[in-house]
Design a protein around this motif. Structure first.
Motif, PDB file in Angstrom:
ATOM      1  N   GLN A 137     141.252  57.404  62.797  1.00  0.00           N
ATOM      2  CA  GLN A 137     140.585  58.264  63.775  1.00  0.00           C
ATOM      3  C   GLN A 137     141.356  58.312  65.096  1.00  0.00           C
ATOM      4  O   GLN A 137     141.547  59.375  65.683  1.00  0.00           O
ATOM      5  CB  GLN A 137     139.165  57.755  64.032  1.00  0.00           C
ATOM      6  CG  GLN A 137     138.219  57.951  62.855  1.00  0.00           C
ATOM      7  CD  GLN A 137     136.857  57.334  63.122  1.00  0.00           C
ATOM      8  OE1 GLN A 137     136.753  56.137  63.379  1.00  0.00           O
ATOM      9  NE2 GLN A 137     135.820  58.142  63.063  1.00  0.00           N
ATOM     10  N   SER A 138     141.796  57.146  65.554  1.00  0.00           N
ATOM     11  CA  SER A 138     142.476  57.076  66.845  1.00  0.00           C
ATOM     12  C   SER A 138     143.837  57.758  66.815  1.00  0.00           C
ATOM     13  O   SER A 138     144.309  58.274  67.832  1.00  0.00           O
ATOM     14  CB  SER A 138     142.649  55.609  67.264  1.00  0.00           C
ATOM     15  OG  SER A 138     141.403  54.981  67.425  1.00  0.00           O
ATOM     16  N   THR A 139     144.475  57.769  65.653  1.00  0.00           N
ATOM     17  CA  THR A 139     145.830  58.287  65.534  1.00  0.00           C
ATOM     18  C   THR A 139     145.877  59.767  65.171  1.00  0.00           C
ATOM     19  O   THR A 139     146.737  60.514  65.660  1.00  0.00           O
ATOM     20  CB  THR A 139     146.624  57.488  64.481  1.00  0.00           C
ATOM     21  OG1 THR A 139     146.562  56.097  64.813  1.00  0.00           O
ATOM     22  CG2 THR A 139     148.075  57.926  64.411  1.00  0.00           C
ATOM     23  N   ASP A 164     138.194  48.581  61.581  1.00  0.00           N
ATOM     24  CA  ASP A 164     139.492  48.702  62.238  1.00  0.00           C
ATOM     25  C   ASP A 164     140.437  49.602  61.434  1.00  0.00           C
ATOM     26  O   ASP A 164     141.230  50.356  62.003  1.00  0.00           O
ATOM     27  CB  ASP A 164     140.132  47.320  62.414  1.00  0.00           C
ATOM     28  CG  ASP A 164     139.555  46.557  63.599  1.00  0.00           C
ATOM     29  OD1 ASP A 164     138.808  47.158  64.395  1.00  0.00           O
ATOM     30  OD2 ASP A 164     139.855  45.356  63.728  1.00  0.00           O
ATOM     31  N   ARG A 205     135.894  60.108  68.057  1.00  0.00           N
ATOM     32  CA  ARG A 205     137.248  60.592  68.343  1.00  0.00           C
ATOM     33  C   ARG A 205     137.728  60.026  69.668  1.00  0.00           C
ATOM     34  O   ARG A 205     136.920  59.678  70.531  1.00  0.00           O
ATOM     35  CB  ARG A 205     137.280  62.119  68.392  1.00  0.00           C
ATOM     36  CG  ARG A 205     136.932  62.760  67.058  1.00  0.00           C
ATOM     37  CD  ARG A 205     137.272  64.230  67.058  1.00  0.00           C
ATOM     38  NE  ARG A 205     137.001  64.839  65.759  1.00  0.00           N
ATOM     39  CZ  ARG A 205     137.621  65.909  65.308  1.00  0.00           C
ATOM     40  NH1 ARG A 205     138.563  66.476  66.050  1.00  0.00           N
ATOM     41  NH2 ARG A 205     137.323  66.421  64.128  1.00  0.00           N
ATOM     42  N   PRO A 206     139.043  59.940  69.837  1.00  0.00           N
ATOM     43  CA  PRO A 206     139.561  59.352  71.083  1.00  0.00           C
ATOM     44  C   PRO A 206     139.267  60.223  72.292  1.00  0.00           C
ATOM     45  O   PRO A 206     139.071  61.431  72.189  1.00  0.00           O
ATOM     46  CB  PRO A 206     141.070  59.255  70.819  1.00  0.00           C
ATOM     47  CG  PRO A 206     141.352  60.304  69.782  1.00  0.00           C
ATOM     48  CD  PRO A 206     140.124  60.337  68.916  1.00  0.00           C
ATOM     49  N   ASP A 236     134.462  51.795  76.120  1.00  0.00           N
ATOM     50  CA  ASP A 236     134.875  51.611  74.725  1.00  0.00           C
ATOM     51  C   ASP A 236     134.020  52.536  73.862  1.00  0.00           C
ATOM     52  O   ASP A 236     132.829  52.297  73.678  1.00  0.00           O
ATOM     53  CB  ASP A 236     134.689  50.154  74.300  1.00  0.00           C
ATOM     54  CG  ASP A 236     135.242  49.864  72.906  1.00  0.00           C
ATOM     55  OD1 ASP A 236     135.387  50.815  72.111  1.00  0.00           O
ATOM     56  OD2 ASP A 236     135.500  48.690  72.600  1.00  0.00           O
ATOM     57  N   ARG A 237     134.622  53.586  73.338  1.00  0.00           N
ATOM     58  CA  ARG A 237     133.843  54.589  72.603  1.00  0.00           C
ATOM     59  C   ARG A 237     133.158  53.998  71.379  1.00  0.00           C
ATOM     60  O   ARG A 237     132.145  54.531  70.915  1.00  0.00           O
ATOM     61  CB  ARG A 237     134.740  55.754  72.204  1.00  0.00           C
ATOM     62  CG  ARG A 237     135.862  55.398  71.250  1.00  0.00           C
ATOM     63  CD  ARG A 237     136.750  56.596  70.910  1.00  0.00           C
ATOM     64  NE  ARG A 237     137.851  56.224  70.047  1.00  0.00           N
ATOM     65  CZ  ARG A 237     137.749  56.052  68.739  1.00  0.00           C
ATOM     66  NH1 ARG A 237     136.587  56.239  68.137  1.00  0.00           N
ATOM     67  NH2 ARG A 237     138.792  55.704  68.025  1.00  0.00           N
ATOM     68  N   ARG A 238     133.686  52.910  70.800  1.00  0.00           N
ATOM     69  CA  ARG A 238     133.095  52.315  69.600  1.00  0.00           C
ATOM     70  C   ARG A 238     131.844  51.500  69.923  1.00  0.00           C
ATOM     71  O   ARG A 238     131.171  51.031  69.007  1.00  0.00           O
ATOM     72  CB  ARG A 238     134.117  51.435  68.889  1.00  0.00           C
ATOM     73  CG  ARG A 238     135.319  52.194  68.373  1.00  0.00           C
ATOM     74  CD  ARG A 238     136.464  51.290  67.993  1.00  0.00           C
ATOM     75  NE  ARG A 238     136.257  50.592  66.752  1.00  0.00           N
ATOM     76  CZ  ARG A 238     137.099  49.682  66.253  1.00  0.00           C
ATOM     77  NH1 ARG A 238     138.214  49.373  66.924  1.00  0.00           N
ATOM     78  NH2 ARG A 238     136.847  49.084  65.122  1.00  0.00           N
ATOM     79  N   ASP A 265     139.106  53.186  61.940  1.00  0.00           N
ATOM     80  CA  ASP A 265     139.313  53.632  63.311  1.00  0.00           C
ATOM     81  C   ASP A 265     140.791  53.866  63.606  1.00  0.00           C
ATOM     82  O   ASP A 265     141.131  54.701  64.453  1.00  0.00           O
ATOM     83  CB  ASP A 265     138.738  52.619  64.295  1.00  0.00           C
ATOM     84  CG  ASP A 265     138.811  53.111  65.723  1.00  0.00           C
ATOM     85  OD1 ASP A 265     138.050  54.037  66.052  1.00  0.00           O
ATOM     86  OD2 ASP A 265     139.663  52.609  66.487  1.00  0.00           O
TER      87      ASP A 265
END
Length: 588
Positions: free
Chosen positions: A340-342, A334, A559-560, A476-478, A337
């Motif tokens: 990565q998400s931001t 978390d 990546r998002p 959900d990409r993860r 990620d």
């Protein structure tokens, strides 16, 4: 390949209860790698059998007079990384330490119970205690030591692999995706991250392994000598702040995080940490959050326990058996990620190679995830497939290409819309000659066939990537699991049928994932999954020299997704296609 003789195999025996080597502790790891460097110096001084003999003699002497666990690890590093050492093979975990892979034998609660209640974790013991999974994680610590590998040519020098932190993150991220998919097959909720260090932990676990203590339910993390839960929480908060802000701090100087590698190295930690030489200090600015988490949870034993033994979380060979392993790594993931998400922009996937993988045959509106160009066949249903001289490529071209290029999957007798898994058993042989049967997940062997059209009048070299996700997790990409990745050359304007045995999966042969766990369990009544094939091109250096595809680990799901879009929206791309497949868990 030669193997260690019987007398030498004691160097890889079950763990000593008196001397505990813990590679998660930087000081332990440094000492063991120094010993591995010493073994390399001995081999370099006398190349050939004489040098190997000197190394094994020294290892025997060190094991008798010192701490054997350090010696075992150091010798494995030598045998893995030194050219002379690679002439010998390391016995698999089930042979060198069978007591570490025994099943816990915990009694199951009824399957009709609430999957969210304490005790339901026992349903996943087959996965967490899988022998191949234990081997995979244990081998990782030898292939990729956090402190670097001694340079065989100059053993006092350490080789630090670029991308180490990203590879560690990706290995754990993929393991979490697979574990939560297994949980879904039982209707269980996804793994809850263990980010609260003060609250009692409901899950208990008793591995029933010699040399390890059990953990009863209801305990809260407690201080270690010289390192408190508060110390750990402080470093957690600093890492989350870094992930959110995009900045790590080196004393008073901000360091912009440009790659996940920087944050992952700092969280592990290793010599690539922003703490620099202080990476070995648990009380450094960012400390050793990932590794010390193993220690805090691994030392969480019953207050009345007087043995002084830790739990299984302190050893890479046994850590994955404990449900807390997954809760802890979900928490660490978390943090990574969050950055990565931001801070990572989405990939621009529309610039892929000019190839076509069809979504449907015919005109007009078509159902999603029904590509006719993703074909699956059980080996038992392919005539002659069991023969050693079977030519799968030729059979695939004759069956799915040519006049059959526009035929849909249901028209092929050998094609299937469902894959099967089942429970099997293998023996664990103990030193006294006894055998204990242990169950494991397996799957019915199958082959892939892909139909791909080259839209250009010249040759194209491409990478074929195969992913899998449970339908419930497909946005959900993860939760997308990498299955395979391989290179293929398309002829000019070719309508190609590509044969690929599932047994050659790159996640098994390159990443070390257990072959028997290639497919998730599924359900008896069937569980809906989505396969994806993504075709990407090779990259080139400025010199024009072609390289194998060198995209970031986890591409494209690290990546998002672009704002306002879904993963399913990628289906508009000609070089990507998906197909629904059911996975049934059957009785063999």
């Amino acid at each position: 390949m030669p193997r260690l003789v019987r007398g030498e195999s004691t160097l890889f025996g079950p763990p000593s209860t008196h001397h505990r080597f813990i590679p998660y502790l930087p000081a332990h790891l440094q000492l063991a790698l120094s010993m591995a460097a010493h073994f390399m110096e001995l081999a370099n001084a006398r190349p050939g059998d004489e040098g190997l003999g000197a190394v094994l003699d020294e290892a025997e002497q060190q094991a008798r007079s010192g701490d054997p666990e350090w010696v075992k690890y150091a010798l494995r590093v030598f045998l893995t990384h030194h050219p002379e050492g690679r002439r010998l093979s390391v016995p698999p975990l089930r042979e060198r330490a069978p007591h570490q892979v025994l099943p816990s034998g915990r009694p199951e609660i009824p399957r009709k119970g609430n999957p969210g209640t304490p005790g339901a974790e026992v349903w996943l013991d087959y996965f967490r205690e899988d022998t191949g999974l234990s081997e995979h994680l244990d081998t990782w610590q030898v292939l990729h030591p956090a402190a670097g590998v001694p340079d065989p040519a100059q053993p006092k020098r350490r080789l630090h692999q670029d991308g180490h932190g990203e590879r560690l993150w990706y290995m754990n991220q993929q393991l979490l995706a697979r574990y939560d998919t297994e949980r879904l097959s039982f209707g269980m909720p996804r793994t809850v991250p263990l980010g609260d260090y003060a609250s009692p932990i409901n899950e208990g676990y008793d591995a029933e392994l010699p040399g390890f203590a059990s953990r009863p339910p209801g305990l809260s993390p407690r201080n270690l000598p010289g390192y408190s839960v508060t110390d750990h929480a402080m470093r957690r908060d600093r890492l989350f702040t870094a992930a959110s802000s995009g900045l790590l701090w080196q004393e008073e100087t901000p360091v912009v995080i440009e790659r996940l590698e920087q944050l992952a190295n700092t969280a592990e930690s290793n010599p690539g940490s922003v703490d620099g030489e202080a990476w070995v200090n648990p009380l450094g600015p960012y400390g050793s959050h990932h590794s010390l988490g193993h220690m805090l949870l691994g030392c969480l034993t019953a207050p009345q326990d007087k043995t002084g033994l830790p739990g299984v979380l302190v050893s890479p060979a046994t850590a994955a058996r404990d449900p807390l392993f997954y809760r802890w790594h979900r928490h660490v993931d978390d943090i990574l990620d969050a950055w990565q998400s931001t801070h990572l922009p989405p990939y621009e996937l529309s610039n892929g190679p000019q190839v076509l993988v069809r979504k449907w045959l015919g005109e007009g509106i078509y159902p999603a995830h029904q590509s006719p160009d993703l074909l699956f066949c059980f080996i038992k249903d392919i005539p002659g497939a069991a023969s050693p001289d079977f030519d799968g490529q030729r059979w695939g071209e004759a069956t799915f290409g040519g006049d059959y290029w526009t035929s849909p999957p249901p028209s092929f007798r050998a094609s299937t819309h469902a894959l099967n898994t089942f429970m099997a058993q293998h023996p664990v042989r103990l030193p006294d000659g006894r055998e204990v049967l242990k169950q494991h997940l397996d799957h019915e062997p199958f082959h892939y066939f892909f139909r791909v059209e080259n839209l250009l009048p010249h040759e194209q070299t491409v990478t074929v990537r195969i992913y899998l996700a449970a339908d419930a997790f497909a946005e959900d990409r993860r939760m997308w699991m990498e299955m395979d990745r391989f290179v293929h050359t398309l002829k000019p304007s070719e309508r190609a049928v590509i044969f690929r045995p599932a047994s050659l999966a790159s996640v098994v042969h390159e990443r070390g994932w257990p072959a028997k766990l290639l497919l998730p369990r599924g359900r008896r009544e069937g569980m809906l999954f989505r396969f994806m094939v993504l075709i990407t091109g090779w990259e080139q250096e400025p010199t024009g020299e072609e390289l194998a595809d060198t995209r970031e680990p986890g591409y494209p799901f690290n990546r998002p997704v672009p704002p306002g879009r879904r993963i399913a929206d990628m289906l508009t791309l000609s070089h990507l296609a998906t197909r629904n497949i059911w996975i049934h868990h059957v009785t063999p």
